[in-house]
Design an enzyme around this catalytic site. Structure first.
Site, PDB file in Angstrom:
ATOM      1  N   GLU A 149       0.087  -1.148   5.614  1.00 12.02           N
ATOM      2  CA  GLU A 149       1.095  -0.718   6.596  1.00 12.02           C
ATOM      3  C   GLU A 149       0.917   0.752   6.941  1.00 12.02           C
ATOM      4  O   GLU A 149       1.084   1.166   8.087  1.00 12.02           O
ATOM      5  CB  GLU A 149       2.505  -0.954   6.038  1.00 12.02           C
ATOM      6  CG  GLU A 149       3.626  -0.778   7.057  1.00 12.02           C
ATOM      7  CD  GLU A 149       4.226   0.614   7.090  1.00 12.02           C
ATOM      8  OE1 GLU A 149       5.102   0.855   7.933  1.00 12.02           O
ATOM      9  OE2 GLU A 149       3.831   1.490   6.296  1.00 12.02           O
ATOM     10  N   HIS A 187       5.919   9.824   1.243  1.00 11.59           N
ATOM     11  CA  HIS A 187       4.631  10.482   1.515  1.00 11.59           C
ATOM     12  C   HIS A 187       4.616  11.902   0.930  1.00 11.59           C
ATOM     13  O   HIS A 187       3.942  12.780   1.463  1.00 11.59           O
ATOM     14  CB  HIS A 187       4.291  10.546   3.010  1.00 11.59           C
ATOM     15  CG  HIS A 187       4.308   9.209   3.685  1.00 11.59           C
ATOM     16  ND1 HIS A 187       3.857   9.020   4.970  1.00 11.59           N
ATOM     17  CD2 HIS A 187       4.713   7.990   3.268  1.00 11.59           C
ATOM     18  CE1 HIS A 187       3.996   7.746   5.309  1.00 11.59           C
ATOM     19  NE2 HIS A 187       4.518   7.107   4.274  1.00 11.59           N
ATOM     20  N   ASP A 230       0.835  -1.213   0.000  1.00 12.94           N
ATOM     21  CA  ASP A 230       0.000   0.000   0.000  1.00 12.94           C
ATOM     22  C   ASP A 230       0.862   1.253   0.000  1.00 12.94           C
ATOM     23  O   ASP A 230       2.046   1.210   0.310  1.00 12.94           O
ATOM     24  CB  ASP A 230      -0.910   0.012   1.238  1.00 12.94           C
ATOM     25  CG  ASP A 230      -0.121   0.020   2.546  1.00 12.94           C
ATOM     26  OD1 ASP A 230       0.768  -0.839   2.711  1.00 12.94           O
ATOM     27  OD2 ASP A 230      -0.364   0.895   3.390  1.00 12.94           O
TER      28      ASP A 230
HETATM   29 ZN    ZN Z   1       6.760   2.056   4.133  1.00 13.81          ZN
END
Ligand code: ZN
Length: 406
Positions: A174, A379, A79
């Site tokens: 995760e 991210h 993910d």
């Molecule tokens: Zn990671």
């Protein structure tokens, strides 16, 4: 097919996790990638390939030696972070990158500036991979997935390399803290494992935070505001006062690094009648969590007394510092160091100011430190990796397989 080819294919599948979903995996795209990976692993010649209904994919690289050596595992998550768009990822390979700032074409304000990115500046001449400016790249953790699949293909193609049984685990969700929830450690059947989910070339992580989540709820009294004199007790105002009185200049994410922990108010559900503040507690020493909890409780009680509200406090354990387990199995980290050195790198060891699936898995009986895969700026739409980092991650996995068979 190269590790870069694999990586470029995987990142184009949208596997963004969704915290609001109660299904497992939280999003169908993760199953799409997992199904593709299961086929790929079978195609490579791995055995015991199984994908369960919750989205956990396991497979075996069979041993090439007669004697019994410990079975080890390598694990990555499929993910990507819910904090950034993950659909329509257009990976760009900047071949033999010349060292100039990289402007991402779909959003000219998204610029990888060499001056701000010392780790990038060290990669002149490498093939740098970025997204196009509007999405994350997904190197976290498809770099890990690609490195594991490539290492498996390499080991199967080279039966002359001595190694024991290697187990592969690909898990969902995760990024929303659920990756270990349905991981069947018994079925995995390894003595220890390594998550491939780290940053800079050479990184080896075996210490994480210990983590609890707190919810502090202020209960007030609501009434029509036109006729509230002497009666209304506003829980929103109490919570605001509470947040303001939490430490500013110490034990906060904004003011700590290294081995310092923190308390972090991060979400508020507010109404006059009832306002909840969610607070994260983090410390490398589990006992330190209790001290931080007492700090938060002390402020909350004082505010409740000052404002005439009532409080409810709820504390949930999230995960614990994996080092507490790994210190009992020093060979797991030692052999990772050895494998990294054999790949021509110096191990870079630093604590993770967060948790990984390995933090949970270690306490579930599978000691699991974390290895680099070349994830940078994860991210973020400025996320990047390089072909050379990916190839080093593959090499470390292959070396690890050898070291455990010696
Ligand atoms: Zn990671």
């Amino acid at each position: 097919m190269s590790v870069l080819d694999r990586f470029l294919r995987y990142v184009q599948i949208d596997t963004r996790a969704d915290e609001s979903s109660s299904s497992c995996p939280s999003t169908p795209g993760q199953l799409t990638l997992l199904t593709l990976l299961a086929e790929e692993l079978r195609g490579i010649g791995l055995t015991e390939v199984s994908l369960d209904a919750n989205g956990y994919l396991m497979a075996t690289i069979p041993s090439t030696i007669d004697r019994t050596v410990p079975t080890i595992g390598v694990i990555a998550h499929v993910d990507t972070s819910p904090e950034m768009p993950g659909a329509g990822v257009k990976p760009l390979v900047h071949r033999e990158w010349d060292g100039r700032d990289i402007v991402l074409p779909d959003d000219p304000t998204a610029i990888l500036r060499v001056a701000d990115q010392p780790e990038l500046a060290a990669q002149i001449g490498h093939d740098i991979v970025t997204a196009s400016g509007t999405t994350l790249l997904g190197a976290d953790d498809k770099a890990g997935v690609a490195a594991i699949v490539e290492a498996a293909a390499h080991l199967v193609a080279h039966p002359e390399i001595s190694h024991g049984t290697i187990r592969i685990g690909f898990s969902p969700d995760e990024e929303i803290g659920r990756g270990a929830n349905h991981f069947d450690v018994t079925q995995f059947g390894a003595r220890c494992a390594y998550t491939l989910d780290g940053g800079r070339c050479g990184e080896l992580e075996f210490e994480s935070f210990s983590a609890d989540a707190m919810r502090v709820t202020f209960i007030g009294f609501n009434t029509h505001p036109g006729y509230a004199k002497g009666r209304m007790v506003n829980a929103v105002k109490a919570a605001a006062r509470f947040i303001d009185r939490l430490p500013h200049d110490r034990i906060s994410p904004e003011t700590t690094d290294g081995y310092e922990g923190y308390v972090h108010p991060y979400q508020v559900d507010a109404s006059v009648d009832r306002t909840s503040v969610r607070v994260l507690l983090r410390d490398f020493v589990t006992a330190g969590l209790r001290e931080k909890q007492l700090v938060v409780e002390g402020v909350a009680k004082q505010v409740a007394a000052d404002t005439g509200t009532r409080i409810e406090i709820d504390v949930q354990e999230q995960y614990r510092n994996m080092r507490e387990v790994l210190d009992q199995h020093p060979e797991v980290v030692d052999r990772a160091r050895k494998a990294i050195r054999r790949a021509g790198l110096s191990p870079i060891e630093k604590p993770i100011r967060g948790g990984t699936d390995g933090s949970r898995l270690s306490f579930m009986g599978l000691p699991t430190p974390n290895l680099f895969t070349g994830e940078h700026n994860f991210h973020s739409r400025l996320e990047w990796t390089s072909r050379q980092d990916l190839e080093k991650a593959v090499e470390v996995i292959v070396q690890l397989a050898r070291v455990w068979a010696e």
